[in-house]
Design an enzyme around this catalytic site. Structure first.
Site, PDB file in Angstrom:
ATOM      1  CB  THR A 191      -0.944   0.024   1.220  1.00  0.00           C
ATOM      2  OG1 THR A 191      -1.901  -1.028   1.078  1.00  0.00           O
ATOM      3  CG2 THR A 191      -1.694   1.346   1.315  1.00  0.00           C
ATOM      4  CG  PHE A 193       0.146   4.723   3.819  1.00  0.00           C
ATOM      5  CD1 PHE A 193      -0.991   4.834   4.606  1.00  0.00           C
ATOM      6  CD2 PHE A 193       0.685   3.456   3.619  1.00  0.00           C
ATOM      7  CE1 PHE A 193      -1.576   3.714   5.184  1.00  0.00           C
ATOM      8  CE2 PHE A 193       0.108   2.333   4.188  1.00  0.00           C
ATOM      9  CZ  PHE A 193      -1.031   2.456   4.969  1.00  0.00           C
TER      10      PHE A 193
END
Length: 303
Positions: A191, A193
């Site tokens: 992921t 961010f």
């Protein structure tokens, strides 16, 4: 629902009290303590004070009203794509992207009992990243606001038929049993961010330290508008690493785009490319220029 599950409240209050003592050093994140965003806040900004917020909007508002100096928000996942609504929230927030952080994501199946489970709660992103695991076991996915919050909710319910998919630390925090680790469907689950602040980062153009510039734009409603808007990046040798479309509003008459390029304003090639894109667009807004945390393209991992 705007409140955290009861098992998370004591931890939330503890973290909020510490953050309120030094707001400028606080970093807001969405989710309960133990969520992936909590972990990202601690890893990306180890000297900051994590401030848990129930929603993405709450995390952004914490920066806008001065309760936190920064926020860290997941923007996309290598397996499940962009995080829902984030392309709308970032421009509307008025905040600037000042950094990025890439974090490997691992999920665990946890519950009050040892299974089998009828259903599992988690954030929609985590459910999507574990879709095959759940389907193969006949477990019904149920959406919750965040991963660790789902674990706290399952602990609060105390029903052995229900499980949560969350980071392993959530089981420790909320007294659940880990039934299986690494339930994500892909081992390279990652992921991205972004870190946001109320003022943009001012970067000096340096070829040895690549930057990323993120912007949104809406092309004019004429034939070949997107082709023309993109032409300046090709002719000026500016590498565009992301281009995603989304509908802004209900008319479906105009399409907006979210884009990342390598480089920052102040580089003549970037300035020319952005100027040409703006000429063929109704609106162009730069969301931030910030140091590149992970190489794009053939020299690195692009997802």
């Amino acid at each position: 629902m705007r409140s955290f599950p009861a098992p998370a409240l004591a931890l939330v209050d503890e973290l909020r009290a510490a953050a309120s003592a030094s707001p400028a050093n606080a970093v807001a994140f969405q989710g309960s303590p133990g969520a992936n965003s909590h972990r990202a806040a601690r890893e990306a900004l180890p000297d900051a004070l994590p401030l848990p917020c129930f929603s993405f909007e709450d995390a952004l508002e914490a920066v806008k009203d001065g309760r936190a100096g920064r926020a860290i928000i997941p923007i996309e996942n290598s397996q499940h794509g962009r995080v829902a609504d984030i392309h709308f929230l970032l421009p509307e927030s008025g905040l600037a992207i000042v950094g990025e952080y890439f974090m490997p994501i691992h999920h665990a199946l946890m519950g009050c009992g040892e299974g089998p489970f009828e259903a599992a709660y988690s954030h929609p992103q985590a459910l999507g990243q574990s879709r095959l695991f759940l389907r193969n076991r006949g477990i019904v996915p149920l959406s919750y606001a965040d991963t660790a919050g789902a674990a706290a909710f399952v602990a609060e319910k105390g029903d052995p038929k229900f499980a949560a998919i969350a980071p392993a630390i959530a089981a420790e925090l909320y007294g659940l049993n880990i039934v299986e680790n690494h339930v994500e469907d892909s081992a390279d689950n990652m992921t991205r961010f972004v870190v946001l602040a109320d003022k943009p980062a001012f970067l000096t153009v340096d070829p040895e330290k690549p930057a990323i510039t993120t912007f949104v734009f809406e092309v004019k409603n004429i034939p070949a508008a997107l082709y023309k808007a993109m032409g300046g990046f090709a002719t000026n040798g500016v590498n565009m690493t992301k281009l995603e479309s989304y509908q802004d509003g209900t008319s479906f008459s105009a399409t907006s785009f979210y884009a990342d390029i390598i480089g920052a304003p102040g580089d003549p090639a970037v300035d020319r490319a952005l100027e040409e894109c703006a000429f063929h667009s109704k609106e162009l807004r730069i969301l931030g220029s910030y140091p590149q945390a992970r190489a794009r393209g053939w020299g690195g991992v692009s997802r």
